[in-house]
Motif scaffolding. Structure first.
Motif, PDB file in Angstrom:
ATOM      1  N   GLU A 223       0.825  -1.212   0.000  1.00 17.85           N
ATOM      2  CA  GLU A 223       0.000   0.000   0.000  1.00 17.85           C
ATOM      3  C   GLU A 223       0.858   1.261   0.000  1.00 17.85           C
ATOM      4  O   GLU A 223       0.560   2.233  -0.705  1.00 17.85           O
ATOM      5  N   VAL A 224       1.912   1.264   0.797  1.00 15.43           N
ATOM      6  CA  VAL A 224       2.784   2.444   0.877  1.00 15.43           C
ATOM      7  C   VAL A 224       3.489   2.669  -0.459  1.00 15.43           C
ATOM      8  O   VAL A 224       3.560   3.799  -0.957  1.00 15.43           O
ATOM      9  N   MET A 225       4.009   1.594  -1.051  1.00 17.38           N
ATOM     10  CA  MET A 225       4.675   1.722  -2.348  1.00 17.38           C
ATOM     11  C   MET A 225       3.715   2.274  -3.388  1.00 17.38           C
ATOM     12  O   MET A 225       4.075   3.144  -4.186  1.00 17.38           O
ATOM     13  N   ALA A 226       2.489   1.777  -3.382  1.00 19.30           N
ATOM     14  CA  ALA A 226       1.484   2.249  -4.340  1.00 19.30           C
ATOM     15  C   ALA A 226       1.198   3.732  -4.127  1.00 19.30           C
ATOM     16  O   ALA A 226       1.100   4.501  -5.093  1.00 19.30           O
ATOM     17  N   ALA A 227       1.084   4.159  -2.882  1.00 18.76           N
ATOM     18  CA  ALA A 227       0.806   5.572  -2.592  1.00 18.76           C
ATOM     19  C   ALA A 227       1.974   6.458  -3.020  1.00 18.76           C
ATOM     20  O   ALA A 227       1.774   7.546  -3.575  1.00 18.76           O
TER      21      ALA A 227
ATOM     22  N   GLU B 260      -2.914   2.365 -12.457  1.00 20.93           N
ATOM     23  CA  GLU B 260      -2.950   1.191 -11.570  1.00 20.93           C
ATOM     24  C   GLU B 260      -1.998   0.097 -12.041  1.00 20.93           C
ATOM     25  O   GLU B 260      -1.252  -0.471 -11.261  1.00 20.93           O
ATOM     26  N   GLY B 261      -2.011  -0.182 -13.348  1.00 15.83           N
ATOM     27  CA  GLY B 261      -1.128  -1.216 -13.890  1.00 15.83           C
ATOM     28  C   GLY B 261       0.337  -0.824 -13.816  1.00 15.83           C
ATOM     29  O   GLY B 261       1.199  -1.650 -13.523  1.00 15.83           O
ATOM     30  N   ILE B 262       0.616   0.454 -14.069  1.00 19.26           N
ATOM     31  CA  ILE B 262       1.998   0.945 -14.002  1.00 19.26           C
ATOM     32  C   ILE B 262       2.519   0.850 -12.568  1.00 19.26           C
ATOM     33  O   ILE B 262       3.656   0.427 -12.336  1.00 19.26           O
ATOM     34  N   ILE B 263       1.680   1.221 -11.621  1.00 23.49           N
ATOM     35  CA  ILE B 263       2.075   1.133 -10.209  1.00 23.49           C
ATOM     36  C   ILE B 263       2.378  -0.306  -9.819  1.00 23.49           C
ATOM     37  O   ILE B 263       3.386  -0.586  -9.161  1.00 23.49           O
ATOM     38  N   ARG B 264       1.513  -1.226 -10.242  1.00 19.17           N
ATOM     39  CA  ARG B 264       1.750  -2.646  -9.925  1.00 19.17           C
ATOM     40  C   ARG B 264       3.071  -3.123 -10.516  1.00 19.17           C
ATOM     41  O   ARG B 264       3.868  -3.787  -9.855  1.00 19.17           O
ATOM     42  N   ALA B 265       3.308  -2.787 -11.779  1.00 20.24           N
ATOM     43  CA  ALA B 265       4.536  -3.228 -12.451  1.00 20.24           C
ATOM     44  C   ALA B 265       5.771  -2.621 -11.776  1.00 20.24           C
ATOM     45  O   ALA B 265       6.751  -3.328 -11.524  1.00 20.24           O
TER      46      ALA B 265
END
Length: 197
Positions: free
Chosen positions: A136-140, A155-160
């Motif tokens: 969650e922190v990395m995504a934020a 969303e996809g870029i964040i996941r990758a």
């Protein structure tokens, strides 16, 4: 943190919260000085000035303790990045700025980071809530500099990028690469993923 850990931390008295923080600080100090193997629960208790049993009230294992340190470390990085927003004209430039700044501390405290990455990778069930919190922190951290990117793409870029970030850290901890390469790999991935955005 997951709700269970949030509720646990939120319900601590000021004295309990201070003891828990002293344990986290002691574990980080020992890890920074000697790495993963230097963090022994008895030594953490002595360094924190608490009874050994006190540590086990808050942390089920060494890996749980160090994973909680990783969460605290990541939250601190997130706070610093929020205080000084990303710079750059494009989403790629801003993301690279954030990633470079986030990995700088890794380079300054390699033993501490290696110990925390080792712990956060543990299959210990007590570590799972910390793993979710780190995600969650990395995504934020990654979402902020991409606020102008289409949410469906973001969303996809964040996941990758999160996967590349974790993989790069794992590669470094396992000796496949050096600590400086973590930032390089992240920049390369960010520029590839965001080149047409």
């Amino acid at each position: 943190m997951t709700m269970a850990l949030e509720i646990e931390v939120e319900t601590l008295t000021p004295n309990q919260a201070a003891r828990r923080q002293a344990v986290l600080d002691a574990a980080m100090k020992l890890a920074a000085e000697g790495g993963y193997d230097a963090v022994q629960m008895r030594d953490v208790a002595r360094e924190a000035g608490v009874a050994l049993g006190t540590i086990y009230r808050y942390f089920a294992s060494k890996d749980h303790l160090l994973a909680a340190c990783q969460v605290a470390f990541a939250r601190d990085v997130q706070r610093r990045l929020e205080e000084h927003p990303a710079e750059g004209d494009t989403a790629a430039d801003r993301v690279v700025d954030v990633l470079r700044r986030a990995t700088r501390r890794t380079e300054r405290e390699p033993r501490l980071m290696a110990a925390m990455v080792t712990a956060i990778s543990s299959p210990d069930p007590a570590v799972s809530p910390c793993q979710r919190e780190i995600t969650e922190v990395m995504a934020a951290i990654l979402a902020k500099p991409m606020s102008d990117v289409d949410p469906a793409l973001r969303e996809g870029i964040i996941r990758a990028l999160s996967h590349v970030w974790f993989s790069a850290l794992q590669g470094w901890v396992n000796g496949w690469t050096n600590v400086g390469a973590v930032g390089d790999e992240l920049e390369s991935a960010a520029r590839l993923l965001l080149r047409d955005v």
